[in-house]
Design a protein around this motif. Structure first.
Motif, PDB file in Angstrom:
ATOM      1  N   LEU A 146      47.640  33.701  45.271  1.00  0.00           N
ATOM      2  CA  LEU A 146      46.956  32.558  44.678  1.00  0.00           C
ATOM      3  C   LEU A 146      46.351  31.707  45.801  1.00  0.00           C
ATOM      4  CD1 LEU A 146      46.540  30.916  41.981  1.00  0.00           C
ATOM      5  CD2 LEU A 146      48.582  29.642  42.624  1.00  0.00           C
ATOM      6  N   LEU A 147      45.017  31.715  45.879  1.00  0.00           N
ATOM      7  CA  LEU A 147      44.357  30.933  46.931  1.00  0.00           C
ATOM      8  C   LEU A 147      44.064  29.511  46.469  1.00  0.00           C
ATOM      9  CD1 LEU A 147      41.764  33.488  48.378  1.00  0.00           C
ATOM     10  CD2 LEU A 147      44.041  32.921  49.236  1.00  0.00           C
ATOM     11  N   ARG A 148      43.795  29.365  45.180  1.00  0.00           N
ATOM     12  CA  ARG A 148      43.525  28.024  44.639  1.00  0.00           C
ATOM     13  C   ARG A 148      44.016  27.975  43.203  1.00  0.00           C
ATOM     14  NH1 ARG A 148      37.372  25.916  43.943  1.00  0.00           N
ATOM     15  NH2 ARG A 148      37.383  27.457  42.246  1.00  0.00           N
ATOM     16  N   PRO A 149      44.964  27.091  42.872  1.00  0.00           N
ATOM     17  CA  PRO A 149      45.353  26.955  41.465  1.00  0.00           C
ATOM     18  C   PRO A 149      44.189  26.375  40.684  1.00  0.00           C
ATOM     19  CG  PRO A 149      46.406  25.230  42.782  1.00  0.00           C
ATOM     20  CD  PRO A 149      45.643  26.104  43.738  1.00  0.00           C
ATOM     21  N   GLY A 150      44.046  26.766  39.428  1.00  0.00           N
ATOM     22  CA  GLY A 150      42.904  26.288  38.652  1.00  0.00           C
ATOM     23  C   GLY A 150      43.127  26.458  37.171  1.00  0.00           C
ATOM     24  N   GLY A 151      42.051  26.708  36.452  1.00  0.00           N
ATOM     25  CA  GLY A 151      42.061  26.697  34.994  1.00  0.00           C
ATOM     26  C   GLY A 151      42.960  27.740  34.346  1.00  0.00           C
ATOM     27  N   VAL A 152      43.222  28.863  35.008  1.00  0.00           N
ATOM     28  CA  VAL A 152      44.201  29.831  34.494  1.00  0.00           C
ATOM     29  C   VAL A 152      45.509  29.553  35.215  1.00  0.00           C
ATOM     30  CG1 VAL A 152      44.875  32.260  34.440  1.00  0.00           C
ATOM     31  CG2 VAL A 152      42.528  31.624  33.890  1.00  0.00           C
ATOM     32  N   THR A 153      46.569  29.329  34.449  1.00  0.00           N
ATOM     33  CA  THR A 153      47.823  28.891  35.075  1.00  0.00           C
ATOM     34  C   THR A 153      48.544  30.037  35.787  1.00  0.00           C
ATOM     35  OG1 THR A 153      49.183  29.330  33.126  1.00  0.00           O
ATOM     36  CG2 THR A 153      48.142  27.147  33.269  1.00  0.00           C
ATOM     37  N   LEU A 154      49.357  29.675  36.748  1.00  0.00           N
ATOM     38  CA  LEU A 154      50.172  30.652  37.466  1.00  0.00           C
ATOM     39  C   LEU A 154      51.083  31.402  36.497  1.00  0.00           C
ATOM     40  CD1 LEU A 154      51.162  31.845  40.160  1.00  0.00           C
ATOM     41  CD2 LEU A 154      52.735  29.898  40.346  1.00  0.00           C
ATOM     42  N   GLU A 155      51.634  30.669  35.532  1.00  0.00           N
ATOM     43  CA  GLU A 155      52.531  31.290  34.548  1.00  0.00           C
ATOM     44  C   GLU A 155      51.807  32.388  33.768  1.00  0.00           C
ATOM     45  OE1 GLU A 155      52.086  28.091  35.083  1.00  0.00           O
ATOM     46  OE2 GLU A 155      53.921  26.915  34.822  1.00  0.00           O
ATOM     47  N   ALA A 156      50.548  32.107  33.399  1.00  0.00           N
ATOM     48  CA  ALA A 156      49.771  33.092  32.640  1.00  0.00           C
ATOM     49  C   ALA A 156      49.486  34.325  33.499  1.00  0.00           C
ATOM     50  CB  ALA A 156      48.469  32.467  32.148  1.00  0.00           C
TER      51      ALA A 156
END
Ligand code: TXA
Ligand code: MG
Length: 367
Positions: free
Chosen positions: A197-207
């Protein structure tokens, strides 16, 4: 050189084919067109036209070593841009495209160096916004598009934001109303054994984890540190160079439990107002409710200085907070505040992206 910037409104629900065709013609002619995606507005150029892409950097004042995301209409265009696409990437596109997920893959030789900062990888995403979709279909070419803000400014979530930053520097802005997600896409590097993961954003890490099992988080992504504009992050990946989603005013970010934070807020408000500072507060509905004295305290008569409040919506609705965050920062800037105070959100779901942007915007993190 000043360019005449056309501002054209197009309804996402009722796409005007003439407007879309005009925007697509401009893209094909090597011009710059800002358009809405579901995350933020992008500043688009034909990704396969190096001269056009160079103009993106000039218009934004962005350094050439920060690579761009290439937008495509759907997964069928992916192999025009990327090679050695791993099974996991196909799986991810199936679940999240079109949508706010950007995949970093090995690039095709045909992708111009100016797009990838000369690197061996390319970042690709298929946006789901109807205007972005229609523009890509009509232009029939991949569109390189960073967020449509001046370099280091807060990303634009309305056409007005784009206008404020780029009028006179680009040919066209398509106004499709405010964007729905509000924070940028999630950037995921899938070139290695485990996605990073380089940048958290609109799709969640959990998803993402639910689909691919394991996702590695870039080290240092979680803690903002003393100064959130962390130099080492920039070195670690070009994807982190956009370090400062920064408002004009200083932003101080409070970490910790909301109740503690509110007390600290109140103290800080008092101290800074005593110095005559004009303050801006990024609050949730709960902040304002729980501290009902807040409004009395802050806005009551007879106090020196001024306090401007922007509501980010409910603490329980991180989607709303994400949607409003950048617009709220811009509104406080427009109100001429000298110092903004904000607090972090739960480190889950969209909270990762929200906190990440807040930390990058922050001049100081108060734990
Ligand atoms: O939601 C979004 O992603 C928006 C909309 C317009 O699509 N775009 C966007 O672009 O946020 P930009 O340029 O502001 O941010 C793209 C990020 C940058 O941090 C950049 O360094 C990173 O993606 N990036 C681009 N290509 C990369 C690559 N090959 N490897 C690693 N990071 C990359
Ligand atoms: Mg950006």
């Amino acid at each position: 050189m000043q360019i005449k910037t056309q501002l054209v409104a197009i309804s996402p629900d009722q796409l005007d084919p003439t407007g879309i065709a005009h925007a697509a013609d401009l893209i094909r002619a090597g011009k710059l067109v800002a358009f809405p995606t579901e995350t933020v507005y992008g500043l688009g150029a034909d990704a396969l036209n190096p001269a056009a892409v160079e103009r993106i950097f000039a218009a934004k004042g962005r350094p050439f070593y920060d690579p761009l995301i290439v937008h495509i209409a759907d997964v069928s265009w992916l192999e025009r841009l990327a090679v050695e696409i791993p099974p996991i990437a196909w799986q991810l596109t199936q679940h999240f495209w079109p949508g706010p997920l950007t995949l970093v893959l090995r690039k095709q030789a045909s992708v111009p160096d100016v797009v990838t900062a000369g690197g061996p990888t390319v970042a690709v995403r298929a946006p789901r916004h109807p205007i972005a979709q229609a523009l890509l279909q009509a232009a029939a070419t991949p569109i390189a598009a960073p967020s449509a803000n001046r370099f280091s400014h807060t990303s634009p979530t309305t056409a007005q934001h784009v206008w404020d930053d780029l009028a006179g520097r680009i040919e066209m802005i398509v106004d499709g109303g405010p964007t729905s997600v509000g924070v940028e896409s999630t950037v995921l590097d899938v070139t290695g054994d485990v996605p990073v993961l380089l940048r958290p954003g609109g799709v969640t890490l959990e998803a993402l984890v639910a689909v691919v099992g394991e996702v590695r988080q870039r080290s240092g992504a979680k803690n903002g540190g003393e100064n959130a504009r962390e130099k080492e992050e920039i070195v670690a990946s070009p994807g982190l160079l956009d370090t400062h989603y920064a408002p004009q005013a200083d932003l101080w970010l409070f970490q910790g439990q909301p109740a503690t934070v509110r007390d600290a807020f109140l103290r800080m408000v008092d101290e800074e107002r005593a110095k005559g500072k004009r303050l801006g507060l990024l609050l949730t509905e709960e902040d304002a409710q729980d501290v009902s004295l807040f409004s009395v305290y802050v806005l009551g008569p007879g106090r020196k200085g001024q306090v401007v409040i922007e509501s980010l919506g409910s603490y329980a609705r991180l989607d709303e907070v994400a949607q409003r965050l950048f617009a709220a920062m811009r509104a406080l800037d427009a109100a001429g505040v000298e110092l903004m105070l904000a607090h972090e959100f739960p480190e889950q779901g969209l909270g990762l992206a929200i906190n990440d942007r807040l930390r990058r915007a922050a001049r100081q993190v108060i734990a």
